[in-house]
Design an enzyme around this catalytic site. Structure first.
Site, mmCIF file in Angstrom:
data_model
loop_
_atom_site.group_PDB
_atom_site.id
_atom_site.type_symbol
_atom_site.label_atom_id
_atom_site.label_comp_id
_atom_site.label_asym_id
_atom_site.label_seq_id
_atom_site.Cartn_x
_atom_site.Cartn_y
_atom_site.Cartn_z
ATOM 1 N N HIS A 1 -9.200 -3.691 -1.600
ATOM 2 C CA HIS A 1 -8.161 -2.938 -0.882
ATOM 3 C C HIS A 1 -8.469 -1.433 -0.919
ATOM 4 O O HIS A 1 -8.435 -0.756 0.118
ATOM 5 C CB HIS A 1 -6.786 -3.227 -1.510
ATOM 6 C CG HIS A 1 -5.654 -2.434 -0.935
ATOM 7 N ND1 HIS A 1 -4.591 -3.021 -0.276
ATOM 8 C CD2 HIS A 1 -5.408 -1.093 -0.911
ATOM 9 C CE1 HIS A 1 -3.754 -2.066 0.127
ATOM 10 N NE2 HIS A 1 -4.224 -0.887 -0.251
ATOM 11 N N GLU A 2 -8.767 -0.924 -2.117
ATOM 12 C CA GLU A 2 -9.012 0.524 -2.252
ATOM 13 C C GLU A 2 -10.286 0.939 -1.513
ATOM 14 O O GLU A 2 -10.326 1.996 -0.882
ATOM 15 C CB GLU A 2 -9.073 0.937 -3.720
ATOM 16 C CG GLU A 2 -7.792 0.699 -4.530
ATOM 17 C CD GLU A 2 -6.516 1.187 -3.852
ATOM 18 O OE1 GLU A 2 -6.577 2.173 -3.087
ATOM 19 O OE2 GLU A 2 -5.465 0.560 -4.069
ATOM 20 N N CYS B 1 0.864 -1.188 0.000
ATOM 21 C CA CYS B 1 0.000 0.000 0.000
ATOM 22 C C CYS B 1 0.896 1.232 0.000
ATOM 23 O O CYS B 1 1.887 1.274 0.736
ATOM 24 C CB CYS B 1 -0.882 -0.019 1.247
ATOM 25 S SG CYS B 1 -1.942 1.431 1.399
ATOM 26 N N HIS C 1 -9.934 1.582 2.167
ATOM 27 C CA HIS C 1 -9.421 2.909 2.534
ATOM 28 C C HIS C 1 -10.567 3.887 2.826
ATOM 29 O O HIS C 1 -10.409 4.816 3.618
ATOM 30 C CB HIS C 1 -8.574 3.492 1.395
ATOM 31 C CG HIS C 1 -7.162 2.985 1.357
ATOM 32 N ND1 HIS C 1 -6.264 3.220 2.370
ATOM 33 C CD2 HIS C 1 -6.486 2.274 0.420
ATOM 34 C CE1 HIS C 1 -5.095 2.666 2.053
ATOM 35 N NE2 HIS C 1 -5.205 2.083 0.879
#
Ligand code: NI
Length: 187
Positions: A154-155, A112, A158
């Site tokens: 994953h994004e 990341c 965030h």
């Protein structure tokens, strides 16, 4: 005097990438009102996020990583990392939502841009369906498997204040990238 909007001439900026420990990375980001997508502020932010991602270099970036607590992500998947060999073109997703399909999980290494110099193993859903608005305000909906699915999960994490180390199993170590690289070469 009011200036004409001229996106073609906008020179995107490479923004500073916020690192783990910054409060903005722990927040639940706010949705973007669809009618505001075409405003200069959002359009410039998207361009800046793309140039920041490419400059890093990375394959995905979420707005909180440049200090903006809004639900916007950008990503692409190079063909070499795509199971289908096709890859995924540069994509903007605003207010993305994910449906996880089935129970199948896959474990793989992730990095990341906000956890610089590290790699860690994370279990993710192998298949998902996602949707969101693109940079023009149109709805995008896609099925994704493998790395494509991992990247979007994953994004999107965030946007909910989650960094991948929080998802790692206790027994799995967060490795320095040099150690990780040496390990990969041995295999
Ligand atoms: Ni990340």
């Amino acid at each position: 005097m009011q200036q004409e909007v001229d996106l073609e001439s906008y020179q995107p900026k490479v923004l500073e990438i916020v690192q783990a420990g910054a409060p903005v990375l722990c927040e639940v980001a706010a949705p973007v009102d669809r009618v505001l997508i075409r405003t200069d502020r959002i359009q410039h932010l998207i361009k800046d996020m793309q140039s920041t991602m490419y400059a890093a270099p990375g394959i995905g970036l979420a707005a909180p990583q440049v200090g903006v607590s809004l639900r916007i992500i950008v990503f692409y998947l190079p063909s070499a990392r795509d199971a289908s060999g096709i890859g995924v073109p540069l994509t903007v997703l605003i207010n993305p939502e994910i449906d996880r399909i089935g129970d199948e999980l896959a474990v793989d290494w992730e990095g990341c841009l906000s956890v610089a110099g590290k790699r860690g193993k994370v279990a993710r859903h192998e298949m998902i369906r996602y949707r969101g608005f693109d940079e023009t305000g149109n709805l995008v909906s896609r099925d994704a498997v493998g790395w494509h699915a991992r990247l979007v999960q994953h994004e999107c994490d965030h946007l909910d204040g989650v960094l991948y180390p929080a998802l790692m199993k206790e027994e799995d170590e967060l490795l320095d990238v040099e150690v990780w690289r040496a390990l990969q070469e041995k295999q």
